[in-house]
Scaffold this active site. Structure first.
Site, PDB file in Angstrom:
ATOM      1  CB  CYS A  84       1.693  84.286  -2.141  1.00  0.00           C
ATOM      2  SG  CYS A  84      -0.100  84.319  -2.116  1.00  0.00           S
ATOM      3  NE  ARG A 135      -7.673  82.586   0.359  1.00  0.00           N
ATOM      4  CZ  ARG A 135      -6.932  83.577   0.820  1.00  0.00           C
ATOM      5  NH1 ARG A 135      -7.445  84.774   1.001  1.00  0.00           N
ATOM      6  NH2 ARG A 135      -5.662  83.374   1.113  1.00  0.00           N
ATOM      7  CG  HIS A 191       1.960  79.033  -2.520  1.00  0.00           C
ATOM      8  ND1 HIS A 191       2.711  79.718  -1.615  1.00  0.00           N
ATOM      9  CD2 HIS A 191       0.807  79.735  -2.660  1.00  0.00           C
ATOM     10  CE1 HIS A 191       2.046  80.789  -1.192  1.00  0.00           C
ATOM     11  NE2 HIS A 191       0.887  80.823  -1.825  1.00  0.00           N
TER      12      HIS A 191
HETATM   13  N1  GLN Z   1      -2.691  87.469   2.416  1.00  0.00           N
HETATM   14  C1  GLN Z   1      -2.509  87.528   0.990  1.00  0.00           C
HETATM   15  C2  GLN Z   1      -3.797  87.326   0.203  1.00  0.00           C
HETATM   16  O1  GLN Z   1      -4.690  86.631   0.631  1.00  0.00           O
HETATM   17  C3  GLN Z   1      -1.470  86.515   0.558  1.00  0.00           C
HETATM   18  C4  GLN Z   1      -1.895  85.095   0.770  1.00  0.00           C
HETATM   19  C5  GLN Z   1      -0.768  84.106   0.637  1.00  0.00           C
HETATM   20  O2  GLN Z   1       0.396  84.436   0.815  1.00  0.00           O
HETATM   21  N2  GLN Z   1      -1.097  82.845   0.375  1.00  0.00           N
HETATM   22  O3  GLN Z   1      -3.909  87.854  -0.884  1.00  0.00           O
END
Ligand code: GLN
Length: 236
Positions: free
Chosen positions: A93, A126, A190
């Site tokens: 990520c 998101r 994850h």
């Molecule tokens: N900050 C990054 C995004 O929102 C990665 C998020 C994360 O590592 N969960 O794309």
């Protein structure tokens, strides 16, 4: 391997450690030791220099810590040197995004490490939920599963290969998920990713040790977890 014990380096637990990604380190150490391969884990905080290691792990992070981690890693140079000597890098990520040439954090474009041919911008929504995909056949792995939570979208250049074709979720861009080249591999999964994908853990161990055929382990619990998640995703 650079010394008698496999050195597994967890990069910046103070900045990149969301959603239990530290579990990737525990799983690699466990799966190495269960086969009689001595393994040491090293946690390197952002104020410290990266040591020589065999496997470097980067986890997810919020935008601010992600931008800081990229700045620190560029200044340190240790991850670039590690890739030059073909150490293994496994990034999740935020850690994955910062391996590319650029990414967005808090509305600002940030310089990445340029270790994978990709860049990240922001999506309209998101990406949150289960993520699963069919892995690049060259890697010889079963279906990739995990969960994702990110605002960024990632675009691969010709120098990076997609890790998987998306079946559930968004990943890079609704079509592909993650990227790899040589011994550098990134994913949005994850889970931690290596608990949900033990064959991927073993691939990283193979790369790091040069052992193509690692002895089999008892997969009773890992296969229960995989069956449960694949069933939930309609992929069992
Ligand atoms: N900050 C990054 C995004 O929102 C990665 C998020 C994360 O590592 N969960 O794309």
């Amino acid at each position: 391997m650079s010394s008698s014990a496999l050195q597994i380096v967890w990069v910046y637990p103070d900045l990149l450690s969301t959603y239990g990604d530290r579990g990737n380190m525990l799983i690699l150490a466990h799966r190495a030791r269960a086969r009689g391969i001595p393994a040491e884990t090293v946690e390197v905080f952002a104020n410290d220099s990266l040591p020589d290691g065999d496997i470097y792990l980067l986890g997810g992070g919020e935008d601010g810590p992600q931008a800081l981690a990229a700045q620190r890693l560029i200044a340190d140079g240790g991850l670039h040197r590690a890739v030059d000597r073909r150490a293994v890098v496994f990034a999740v990520c935020a850690g994955y995004q910062l391996l590319g040439s650029s990414f967005f954090a808090k509305g600002a474009k940030c310089e990445g490490l340029g270790l994978l041919d990709l860049y990240s911008d922001r999506g309209e929504t998101r990406a949150v939920g289960e993520l699963a995909g069919v892995v690049d056949p060259e890697l010889g792995l079963p279906t990739l599963t995990g969960f994702e939570n990110h605002g960024g979208r990632t675009h691969l250049g010709p120098g990076a290969k997609p890790l998987a074709q998306v079946k559930v979720g968004i990943g890079n861009d609704n079509q592909t998920e993650g990227a790899w080249l040589g011994t550098v591999l990134g994913t949005y999964c994850h889970g931690p990713a290596l608990s949900r994908n033990p064959a991927l853990a073993d691939l990283l161990l193979s790369w790091a040790t040069g052992e193509d055929r690692l002895p089999e382990l008892d997969e009773t619990w890992t296969s229960k977890l995989r069956t449960e998640r694949l069933t939930a995703n309609g992929l069992a």
